[in-house]
Every structure is written in C-alpha cells, then in structure tokens.
Write an enzyme that holds these catalytic residues in place. Sequence first.
Site, PDB file in Angstrom:
ATOM      1  N   TYR A 162       0.835  -1.194   0.000  1.00 31.83           N
ATOM      2  CA  TYR A 162       0.000   0.000   0.000  1.00 31.83           C
ATOM      3  C   TYR A 162       0.872   1.247   0.000  1.00 31.83           C
ATOM      4  CZ  TYR A 162      -3.854   3.097   1.446  1.00 31.83           C
ATOM      5  OH  TYR A 162      -4.796   4.100   1.513  1.00 31.83           O
ATOM      6  N   LYS A 166       0.964   4.269  -2.832  1.00 24.29           N
ATOM      7  CA  LYS A 166       0.731   5.675  -2.531  1.00 24.29           C
ATOM      8  C   LYS A 166       1.970   6.536  -2.793  1.00 24.29           C
ATOM      9  CE  LYS A 166      -3.558   5.193  -1.415  1.00 24.29           C
ATOM     10  NZ  LYS A 166      -4.639   5.773  -2.259  1.00 24.29           N
TER      11      LYS A 166
END
Length: 296
Positions: A162, A166
């Site tokens: 993740y 990002k």
Amino acid sequence: MSGGTRLDQKVALITGAGSGLGRESALLFAAEGAKVVVTDIVPARVDRVVDEVRAAGGVAVGAKADVREATEMVGAVTLAVDTYGRLDILMCSAGVPEEGFGTLAFEDISVEGFSSMLATNLTGVFLAARAAVPTMKRQRQGTILAVSSMAGFVAYPGFPCYAAAKHGVNGLVKGMSLSLGAYGIRVNALCPAHGMSINFAMPPDAEVLGLSYEQMQPWDTKSSSIPLKLDRPPTLRDNANAALFLVSDESAYMSGVCLPATDGGNLARTSIIFPGDLGGDAGVLPESLATKVKEG
C-alpha cells in the site's frame, strides 16, 4: 442545499464516491455549488449518493465505473461532458486496502493481491486522469486531485505494498503537474493520516457509515497517539475540507503538491517514542534517558 459558492457552476467527477472520503467530498462539493458526477464500482452506492446530493438541493448524476477499466473511465468523463458541457475537477478517490489488511507477513502477500491493489490505487489514478486530460486540454483549464495517503510519505506497519502504491501516486502527481501545467491543468495529491473512513476496512456491500476510524470509539485525547490534542476526533469532513481547498480557485497556483492533510503533527515526530506522545509534556525525557544524555 445551503449556501457555499466556492465551486459555483464547476463540474466535478469523483471516483470512489459511493462511500468514505469520495462520498463526503461529493456532498461538500455540491453544497459549494458544483455539479457532481458520482462514480463507484457499486451501483447501489452511486444511486444513494446521487439521491443524497439531490435531497440536499444539489445537482448530481451518477454511473457505475471501475477505475481499473480504461473504457469505463472514458465513459465517466463522457457522461460529465454530455450532461454538463465540461469537466473542471477530477477527484480520484477510489481505493482498496492491502491484501490481508496488515495481517500477512510480507512473503505471504500474493502476486495477485499486490497487482490487484496497484490496479485500483495507482493505475486507477492514471486511467482516470488519462481519460480526463483531453477534455481539460481543450478547455485550457482543469484540476486533478488524487487521494493519496500518509503512506505516500512513510510506511504503515503491515502495509508495505500500500505504501508503494501511494508513493507511486505522489510521484505520478508530481510528474503530471510538469506535463500538464502548460495547459492550465493543476494536479495535486491529498495525503490523509487520520479521519479516514471505517468503510475502508469493511466489505464493499457493507452499510456506508460515514464515520472515521477515530469516531468509531470513545474519543480520549490522552490515549491518542496524535500529537495535536483536540476535543473531538478527526473526521471525513476534515479531509473533505482540505480537498475542497485543493480543487477550488483558492489554491489556483498550487500544483504538484502532496498535502499531508490531518497529520496532526505526526510527520514532525521522530521514531523514538517519548512519554509525551500520549499527551504529557513532550519536552520531558524518561529519567534513564535523561541520565544517559547528561553522562554524554
């Protein structure tokens, strides 16, 4: 719908608008005068948000759209232009969590899970922006806002992939800002830390609660690890307010910016945990550490 005009007559397309920050932003943008195009992968959520906007006196249309599908992103932009004649704002809010939601050892994360998460969280931003840019270029004006995360600056334990996605979103935003600025197109990222949707941790068919993680439990500043101590928890609206600023003319000369919204001072901290982290005097060192400092 009561009275703001900060987005008067602007057309805003929001992905992932069926719940969470996307939904909160749709409601806020419409209240500020925008004509909103609600998209989400879950059709029932699209219909609900469109009805909520209209019930409050706002203007909205909606469509099921999957950010992983280039043709569906083109279709969403076409819906905006065919309905309202232009597209001023694209907010990329669709996102999914890490496989296992932080419970898997790194080596147990599957290739399929990694690829699927990237497809929504990173490639989905690219596909939505790619679909919107031709219209914005013709207009010589437009604003793209990607919902990134504090994980675009630092990593959360258990969420390595993740964080990679990002960080990628933040890099994409910076690159697009250089490529598109000549056409009057601004590109920024919103990077929340707190005040994010509890629905993010729930199945897609779960009830939309409209609440942040912090709102789901009794709020106690003494037990909160957020350095900033306020008498209420951070909310979705705190992040939506920052999104509103970034898509409004108030931020007209901001582009390529990754704004750490709702960090509450966390980015200012060291990784060393001090007693003051939970609400005491942050200037007071533990006695054992203070002794070592004095001893040199």
